[in-house]
Design a protein around this motif. Structure first.
Motif, mmCIF file in Angstrom:
data_model
loop_
_atom_site.group_PDB
_atom_site.id
_atom_site.type_symbol
_atom_site.label_atom_id
_atom_site.label_comp_id
_atom_site.label_asym_id
_atom_site.label_seq_id
_atom_site.Cartn_x
_atom_site.Cartn_y
_atom_site.Cartn_z
ATOM 1 N N ASN A 4 0.802 -1.225 0.000
ATOM 2 C CA ASN A 4 0.000 0.000 0.000
ATOM 3 C C ASN A 4 0.835 1.276 0.000
ATOM 4 O O ASN A 4 0.303 2.359 0.206
ATOM 5 C CB ASN A 4 -0.929 0.014 1.223
ATOM 6 N N PHE A 6 4.516 3.513 1.222
ATOM 7 C CA PHE A 6 5.229 3.835 2.458
ATOM 8 C C PHE A 6 4.541 4.996 3.176
ATOM 9 O O PHE A 6 3.924 5.849 2.550
ATOM 10 C CB PHE A 6 6.683 4.189 2.157
ATOM 11 N N THR A 7 4.675 4.999 4.511
ATOM 12 C CA THR A 7 4.059 6.040 5.336
ATOM 13 C C THR A 7 5.131 6.702 6.201
ATOM 14 O O THR A 7 6.257 6.200 6.313
ATOM 15 C CB THR A 7 2.983 5.448 6.269
ATOM 16 N N ASN A 8 4.768 7.792 6.854
ATOM 17 C CA ASN A 8 5.702 8.444 7.768
ATOM 18 C C ASN A 8 6.137 7.508 8.893
ATOM 19 O O ASN A 8 7.265 7.608 9.387
ATOM 20 C CB ASN A 8 5.089 9.730 8.336
ATOM 21 N N ASP A 9 5.259 6.596 9.300
ATOM 22 C CA ASP A 9 5.635 5.635 10.341
ATOM 23 C C ASP A 9 6.840 4.795 9.928
ATOM 24 O O ASP A 9 7.690 4.451 10.764
ATOM 25 C CB ASP A 9 4.462 4.693 10.661
ATOM 26 N N ASP A 10 6.907 4.447 8.640
ATOM 27 C CA ASP A 10 8.045 3.660 8.150
ATOM 28 C C ASP A 10 9.348 4.441 8.315
ATOM 29 O O ASP A 10 10.352 3.912 8.814
ATOM 30 C CB ASP A 10 7.851 3.292 6.675
ATOM 31 N N THR A 29 7.070 -2.966 11.164
ATOM 32 C CA THR A 29 6.566 -1.872 10.317
ATOM 33 C C THR A 29 7.047 -1.975 8.879
ATOM 34 O O THR A 29 6.241 -1.999 7.948
ATOM 35 C CB THR A 29 7.018 -0.506 10.906
ATOM 36 N N LYS A 33 6.551 -4.899 4.409
ATOM 37 C CA LYS A 33 6.427 -4.211 3.116
ATOM 38 C C LYS A 33 7.564 -4.607 2.168
ATOM 39 O O LYS A 33 7.344 -4.795 0.966
ATOM 40 C CB LYS A 33 6.405 -2.687 3.320
ATOM 41 N N ARG A 177 11.360 11.456 0.972
ATOM 42 C CA ARG A 177 10.310 10.989 1.894
ATOM 43 C C ARG A 177 8.963 11.672 1.634
ATOM 44 O O ARG A 177 7.928 11.000 1.555
ATOM 45 C CB ARG A 177 10.794 11.257 3.319
ATOM 46 N N VAL A 181 5.662 9.310 0.575
ATOM 47 C CA VAL A 181 4.471 9.056 1.392
ATOM 48 C C VAL A 181 3.178 9.440 0.659
ATOM 49 O O VAL A 181 2.097 9.001 1.044
ATOM 50 C CB VAL A 181 4.542 9.765 2.766
ATOM 51 N N LYS A 182 3.309 10.242 -0.384
ATOM 52 C CA LYS A 182 2.123 10.619 -1.175
ATOM 53 C C LYS A 182 1.816 9.608 -2.282
ATOM 54 O O LYS A 182 0.752 9.670 -2.898
ATOM 55 C CB LYS A 182 2.343 11.996 -1.811
ATOM 56 N N SER A 184 0.778 6.171 -3.990
ATOM 57 C CA SER A 184 0.036 4.946 -3.689
ATOM 58 C C SER A 184 0.964 3.754 -3.929
ATOM 59 O O SER A 184 2.008 3.873 -4.583
ATOM 60 C CB SER A 184 -1.185 4.827 -4.596
#
Length: 206
Positions: A4, A6-10, A29, A33, A177, A181-182, A184
């Motif tokens: 899905n 990458f996110t800021n949490d990653d 985390t 992925k 980064r 994160v934006k 998909s």
């Protein structure tokens, strides 16, 4: 396919203090992925290269005190290891995602590869996309944009690969980064596939 993006949490995993704490976060985390990306891209790279490619998710097993500053999944045509072979990588630093073709210090055929790259300098200088990056050290996040290099500077990287025992060469992209994160999951996969296809000629040379 469940990737899905990458996110800021990653990326924030790399701000966690302590080896055990960071490794625990990394395992829960980011590693799932990377495994998803590995399962997706190993077959694609097998078809593209003509070699059976195996995925290797970084375990950071030798670390005893310093927590990892980056992590990755690598692809090579050997089920047991990748560091001694020309390979591909997808991974993260706190600041960006990287997608690389890599020949690192453990590879035995660097002199021959350096000579071959040097002999194709004109074509490589023209064919590598301007937004691609070159790195001389996989352990550091810094890299140089292809479009900012002169042909002579690129040639000196290939000379170094022949003459310096610990020399490395990596080519690919960095996705900052904020941009990553934006994206998909589908966008990231499409971008990575395009990058890998551009890097296949380097792999075939190596």
């Amino acid at each position: 396919m469940s990737f899905n993006g990458f996110t800021n949490d990653d990326f924030n995993v790399f701000t966690i203090n302590g080896l055990d704490e960071r490794m625990d976060a990394l395992k829960t985390t980011i590693r799932p992925k990377l495994e998803e990306l590995g399962e997706l891209f190993a077959p694609m790279l097998s078809v593209a290269t003509g070699d059976e490619m195996h995925m290797h998710v970084a375990k950071h097993a030798r670390r005893t005190k310093n927590p990892p500053k980056d992590t990755w999944v690598a692809f090579a045509n050997n089920a047991r290891g990748y560091k001694m072979l020309p390979h591909f990588q997808i991974g993260l630093w706190e600041t960006h995602v990287f997608v690389w073709f890599a020949v690192i210090y453990e590879a035995p055929n660097k002199v021959e590869l350096g000579k071959l790259l040097q002999s194709k300098i004109g074509k490589l200088y023209k064919d590598i996309p301007n937004d691609f990056m070159w790195s001389l050290d996989h352990t550091k996040p810094a890299a140089t944009k292809h479009g900012d290099l002169s042909k002579e500077e690129l040639s000196s990287m290939f000379t170094r690969l022949q003459n310096v025992k610990k020399a490395e060469i990596l080519c690919g992209i960095n996705i900052p980064r904020d941009e990553a994160v934006k994206m998909s999951g589908r966008d990231f996969i499409a971008r990575t596939e395009t990058v890998f296809n551009s890097l296949i000629p380097l792999y075939k040379m190596a």
